[in-house]
Each structure stands twice: as C-alpha cells, then as structure tokens.
Design a protein around this motif. Structure first.
Motif, PDB file in Angstrom:
ATOM      1  N   VAL A 114      -8.758  11.347   3.104  1.00 14.09           N
ATOM      2  CA  VAL A 114      -8.257  10.643   1.917  1.00 14.09           C
ATOM      3  C   VAL A 114      -9.222  10.904   0.762  1.00 14.09           C
ATOM      4  O   VAL A 114     -10.361  11.340   0.961  1.00 14.09           O
ATOM      5  N   SER A 115      -8.782  10.633  -0.442  1.00 14.07           N
ATOM      6  CA  SER A 115      -9.603  10.877  -1.623  1.00 14.07           C
ATOM      7  C   SER A 115     -10.401   9.634  -2.003  1.00 14.07           C
ATOM      8  O   SER A 115     -10.084   8.517  -1.578  1.00 14.07           O
ATOM      9  N   GLU A 116     -11.427   9.843  -2.820  1.00 12.23           N
ATOM     10  CA  GLU A 116     -12.200   8.714  -3.327  1.00 12.23           C
ATOM     11  C   GLU A 116     -11.330   7.798  -4.170  1.00 12.23           C
ATOM     12  O   GLU A 116     -11.469   6.567  -4.131  1.00 12.23           O
ATOM     13  N   ALA A 117     -10.390   8.385  -4.922  1.00  7.95           N
ATOM     14  CA  ALA A 117      -9.484   7.582  -5.753  1.00  7.95           C
ATOM     15  C   ALA A 117      -8.622   6.672  -4.887  1.00  7.95           C
ATOM     16  O   ALA A 117      -8.362   5.515  -5.243  1.00  7.95           O
ATOM     17  N   SER A 118      -8.175   7.167  -3.736  1.00 12.78           N
ATOM     18  CA  SER A 118      -7.350   6.347  -2.834  1.00 12.78           C
ATOM     19  C   SER A 118      -8.152   5.180  -2.283  1.00 12.78           C
ATOM     20  O   SER A 118      -7.654   4.049  -2.172  1.00 12.78           O
ATOM     21  N   LEU A 119      -9.409   5.432  -1.933  1.00  9.66           N
ATOM     22  CA  LEU A 119     -10.276   4.360  -1.441  1.00  9.66           C
ATOM     23  C   LEU A 119     -10.500   3.302  -2.520  1.00  9.66           C
ATOM     24  O   LEU A 119     -10.480   2.096  -2.233  1.00  9.66           O
ATOM     25  N   SER A 120     -10.664   3.751  -3.745  1.00  9.78           N
ATOM     26  CA  SER A 120     -10.877   2.809  -4.857  1.00  9.78           C
ATOM     27  C   SER A 120      -9.634   1.974  -5.108  1.00  9.78           C
ATOM     28  O   SER A 120      -9.710   0.752  -5.301  1.00  9.78           O
ATOM     29  N   ARG A 121      -8.460   2.618  -5.116  1.00 12.80           N
ATOM     30  CA  ARG A 121      -7.200   1.874  -5.345  1.00 12.80           C
ATOM     31  C   ARG A 121      -6.967   0.865  -4.230  1.00 12.80           C
ATOM     32  O   ARG A 121      -6.511  -0.260  -4.472  1.00 12.80           O
ATOM     33  N   PHE A 122      -7.265   1.269  -2.995  1.00 13.93           N
ATOM     34  CA  PHE A 122      -7.120   0.373  -1.844  1.00 13.93           C
ATOM     35  C   PHE A 122      -7.964  -0.885  -2.044  1.00 13.93           C
ATOM     36  O   PHE A 122      -7.478  -2.013  -1.858  1.00 13.93           O
ATOM     37  N   ALA A 123      -9.221  -0.700  -2.436  1.00 17.42           N
ATOM     38  CA  ALA A 123     -10.128  -1.839  -2.636  1.00 17.42           C
ATOM     39  C   ALA A 123      -9.661  -2.738  -3.770  1.00 17.42           C
ATOM     40  O   ALA A 123      -9.702  -3.973  -3.671  1.00 17.42           O
ATOM     41  N   ARG A 124      -9.191  -2.120  -4.866  1.00 21.43           N
ATOM     42  CA  ARG A 124      -8.749  -2.923  -6.018  1.00 21.43           C
ATOM     43  C   ARG A 124      -7.520  -3.754  -5.676  1.00 21.43           C
ATOM     44  O   ARG A 124      -7.370  -4.873  -6.183  1.00 21.43           O
ATOM     45  N   LYS A 125      -6.656  -3.216  -4.850  1.00 25.19           N
ATOM     46  CA  LYS A 125      -5.467  -3.992  -4.453  1.00 25.19           C
ATOM     47  C   LYS A 125      -5.844  -5.223  -3.645  1.00 25.19           C
ATOM     48  O   LYS A 125      -5.079  -6.182  -3.561  1.00 25.19           O
ATOM     49  N   LEU A 126      -7.026  -5.201  -3.067  1.00 23.22           N
ATOM     50  CA  LEU A 126      -7.515  -6.353  -2.314  1.00 23.22           C
ATOM     51  C   LEU A 126      -8.377  -7.274  -3.168  1.00 23.22           C
ATOM     52  O   LEU A 126      -8.933  -8.246  -2.671  1.00 23.22           O
ATOM     53  N   GLY A 127      -8.501  -6.926  -4.453  1.00 19.62           N
ATOM     54  CA  GLY A 127      -9.209  -7.802  -5.373  1.00 19.62           C
ATOM     55  C   GLY A 127     -10.665  -7.464  -5.601  1.00 19.62           C
ATOM     56  O   GLY A 127     -11.399  -8.284  -6.181  1.00 19.62           O
ATOM     57  N   PHE A 179       0.821  -1.200   0.000  1.00 20.49           N
ATOM     58  CA  PHE A 179       0.000   0.000   0.000  1.00 20.49           C
ATOM     59  C   PHE A 179       0.864   1.263   0.000  1.00 20.49           C
ATOM     60  O   PHE A 179       1.978   1.271   0.531  1.00 20.49           O
ATOM     61  N   THR A 180       0.322   2.332  -0.576  1.00 17.48           N
ATOM     62  CA  THR A 180       0.953   3.645  -0.446  1.00 17.48           C
ATOM     63  C   THR A 180       0.722   4.145   0.981  1.00 17.48           C
ATOM     64  O   THR A 180      -0.051   3.550   1.754  1.00 17.48           O
ATOM     65  N   LYS A 181       1.363   5.240   1.356  1.00 15.67           N
ATOM     66  CA  LYS A 181       1.198   5.775   2.708  1.00 15.67           C
ATOM     67  C   LYS A 181      -0.257   6.147   2.981  1.00 15.67           C
ATOM     68  O   LYS A 181      -0.769   5.933   4.094  1.00 15.67           O
ATOM     69  N   VAL A 182      -0.924   6.707   1.985  1.00 12.07           N
ATOM     70  CA  VAL A 182      -2.335   7.059   2.158  1.00 12.07           C
ATOM     71  C   VAL A 182      -3.179   5.799   2.337  1.00 12.07           C
ATOM     72  O   VAL A 182      -4.070   5.740   3.190  1.00 12.07           O
ATOM     73  N   GLU A 183      -2.885   4.773   1.551  1.00 13.03           N
ATOM     74  CA  GLU A 183      -3.628   3.517   1.663  1.00 13.03           C
ATOM     75  C   GLU A 183      -3.358   2.837   3.004  1.00 13.03           C
ATOM     76  O   GLU A 183      -4.241   2.164   3.548  1.00 13.03           O
ATOM     77  N   GLN A 184      -2.155   3.026   3.537  1.00 13.68           N
ATOM     78  CA  GLN A 184      -1.845   2.467   4.850  1.00 13.68           C
ATOM     79  C   GLN A 184      -2.648   3.149   5.950  1.00 13.68           C
ATOM     80  O   GLN A 184      -2.996   2.526   6.956  1.00 13.68           O
ATOM     81  N   VAL A 185      -2.955   4.430   5.757  1.00 16.76           N
ATOM     82  CA  VAL A 185      -3.836   5.135   6.703  1.00 16.76           C
ATOM     83  C   VAL A 185      -5.212   4.466   6.723  1.00 16.76           C
ATOM     84  O   VAL A 185      -5.801   4.237   7.783  1.00 16.76           O
ATOM     85  N   ILE A 186      -5.711   4.140   5.545  1.00 23.13           N
ATOM     86  CA  ILE A 186      -7.000   3.451   5.433  1.00 23.13           C
ATOM     87  C   ILE A 186      -6.918   2.080   6.094  1.00 23.13           C
ATOM     88  O   ILE A 186      -7.805   1.677   6.862  1.00 23.13           O
ATOM     89  N   ALA A 187      -5.833   1.357   5.809  1.00 26.95           N
ATOM     90  CA  ALA A 187      -5.653   0.012   6.365  1.00 26.95           C
ATOM     91  C   ALA A 187      -5.579   0.056   7.884  1.00 26.95           C
ATOM     92  O   ALA A 187      -6.210  -0.762   8.574  1.00 26.95           O
ATOM     93  N   ASP A 188      -4.809   0.996   8.433  1.00 22.30           N
ATOM     94  CA  ASP A 188      -4.677   1.114   9.887  1.00 22.30           C
ATOM     95  C   ASP A 188      -6.040   1.312  10.551  1.00 22.30           C
ATOM     96  O   ASP A 188      -6.338   0.711  11.589  1.00 22.30           O
ATOM     97  N   TYR A 189      -6.855   2.168   9.944  1.00 19.99           N
ATOM     98  CA  TYR A 189      -8.181   2.431  10.508  1.00 19.99           C
ATOM     99  C   TYR A 189      -9.064   1.175  10.470  1.00 19.99           C
ATOM    100  O   TYR A 189      -9.708   0.813  11.467  1.00 19.99           O
ATOM    101  N   LEU A 190      -9.080   0.500   9.334  1.00 22.53           N
ATOM    102  CA  LEU A 190      -9.952  -0.666   9.176  1.00 22.53           C
ATOM    103  C   LEU A 190      -9.518  -1.831  10.050  1.00 22.53           C
ATOM    104  O   LEU A 190     -10.353  -2.597  10.539  1.00 22.53           O
ATOM    105  N   ILE A 191      -8.208  -1.987  10.254  1.00 26.17           N
ATOM    106  CA  ILE A 191      -7.714  -3.071  11.105  1.00 26.17           C
ATOM    107  C   ILE A 191      -8.074  -2.820  12.565  1.00 26.17           C
ATOM    108  O   ILE A 191      -8.504  -3.722  13.290  1.00 26.17           O
TER     109      ILE A 191
END
Length: 267
Positions: free
Chosen positions: A48-61, A17-29
């Motif tokens: 965070v941006s909507e694009a970051s949320l979308s990229r985060f989800a896509r990286k998880l499949g 994950f990028t640093k922004v995506e890691q912020v999302i991951a930290d919160y969800l965990i």
C-alpha cells in the motif's frame, strides 16, 4: 480515542474504507504481535502507499498515520490486545443482531413457514460456508419431521432443480447473491412451479424468487476474517424453526419424541 476502542472503531468504519484501506484494516484487526508498523514496513508488507496509510488514519480521527500507529502499539504494551480483539468480535455480532431485529419481516417468515408446512419436499442449496449453513438448516428442520434435503454440490443442485414441481419448496443461500449454481437452481425450480426462497445479503431482486430474505451483513463478511459468515444465516434458520413450532403446534410432540430418541442413542 481510548486503547480499548481502537479495534472496534476500525470495525465500525470498515464499510467507509476503500478496498486498499480495507486491506490495512484486515491486517490490523487480525494482527496479534507488536511488529514493525512503520510506514516503510507497512508499505512493503501490504503493498500500500503512504497516502493510503495517511487516509486510513485520518478516517479514524488521527492527524496522520504516525499518530495512529503510536496509539495502536499501546495495545501491545498494555497487554490488552486479546480483550480488544474480543470486543471487536462481540461488537460485530451485536451489530448484525441489532440489524436483524430492526429489519426482520415476520409476515415474510410466516409465509415461508407456511410453505414449509405444505411442501412435499424442501431442497436447500448453498456453496462454501453457505453450503454448511444449508446443511445445518436441514439438520435443524429434520428434527421437526420436515422432509428436507440439502446440497453444496454444483452438479447435484442443477440436476435436482429439473425435477422440482409445484409441491416443492427450494431455498437458495448465498451471502454475495452471485453464486450462479444457486441462482440456476432457483431459476429452474421456479420454472417447474416450485416455490423459491433466496436468503442473501444482496439487495438485487430476481423474478424467479418468490421470497427474497435479506440478511444483515457487513462488507467482506463472506471472507470470514472476523466472524463466521454463517452467523446471519443461522439466525434466519432459528427464526424459521421457532415460527414453525409456533404455527404447527401438532409438530411439538414429534419434536419432543425425536429429542428423546436422540438422547437415548447418546446414553
């Protein structure tokens, strides 16, 4: 993806994950409540941006964030969040232990243990959680009759470094490998002729370090968000303890007597 696999999957992908995506991951965990996970709410909550949320989800499949968050919310509807979080923690520990068993250099551990056996004094230093691990190392090895001290005080580290000599062993601990006071202590001690050991998660080598013990760590471990950052350091401490007992069998009797005395004090 099954519900029980979601949090472990986030942990497994964390380093990608990028640093922004890691912020999302930290919160969800860390999250334990069935909150509002809509794009609007997450943008306001985490900045965070909507694009970051979308990229985060896509990286998880997942096709997109909405598909991801729909399944994420099933965790709370199923009442399984505690067990899912527990499995993530256990997986984190298992990953670190697996990497240690693959990467541990037993010959290096033996060299350090031999220095421990021949040292007039041993000085262990670290800051923050590494300082706590240094104190635990001192407590463990003191039981074997080893002349060892520890410190997490910056001024004391620097002062003591000046008084080291060829009969001493200095062990510095830093997960990040960037704590200047720890590096200063190792550098000055090496210049005074002492043997130096650096226990760290940073691969960078230093000319003033005689033995560089590389820890098995994952990104942001030192933040302590998921498991204790001391864990990989304590594993190395246990290895040093075990190897010392095996190499210096004459210390076994002293160890047994120490345990008896401590047990007697507690009775």
């Amino acid at each position: 993806m099954f519900i029980e696999e979601m949090i472990p999957a986030i942990v497994e992908k964390y380093e990608s994950f990028t640093k922004v995506e890691q912020v999302i991951a930290d919160y969800l965990i860390a999250n334990k409540a069935n909150d509002d996970f809509s794009i609007k709410a997450m943008k306001e909550r985490l900045y965070v941006s909507e694009a970051s949320l979308s990229r985060f989800a896509r990286k998880l499949g997942y096709p997109g964030y909405r598909e991801f968050v729909y399944q994420y919310q099933q965790i709370f509807r199923a009442g399984d969040h505690i067990s899912v979080s527990s499995s993530a923690v256990v997986k984190y520990y298992n990953d670190i232990l697996y990497n240690i068993t693959r990467k541990v250099d037993e010959q290096q551990i033996e060299r350090i243990v031999n220095w421990m056996g021949g040292a007039k004094h041993i000085f262990v230093v670290g800051i923050g959680s590494s300082g706590l691990a240094a104190e635990e190392m001192k407590r463990r090895l003191t039981r074997l009759g080893i002349p060892i001290e520890s410190s997490d005080q910056r001024d004391i580290m620097k002062m003591r470094a000046i008084f080291q000599d060829k009969d001493d062993l200095v062990i510095g601990i830093s997960l990040s490998g960037t704590k200047e006071e720890v590096l200063f202590t190792l550098r000055q001690s090496h210049q005074k002729g002492a043997k130096t050991v650096f226990i760290t998660g940073n691969r960078r080598k230093h000319e003033f370090v005689d033995e560089h013990v590389l820890l098995s760590v994952q990104k942001n471990l030192d933040s302590g968000n998921l498991i204790s950052p001391q864990f990989p350091i304590l594993v190395i401490t246990d290895l040093l303890y075990h190897f010392y007992l095996n190499l210096f069998q004459t210390k076994n009797l002293l160890h047994q007597e120490t345990v008896k005395v401590l047990s007697g004090e507690q009775m």
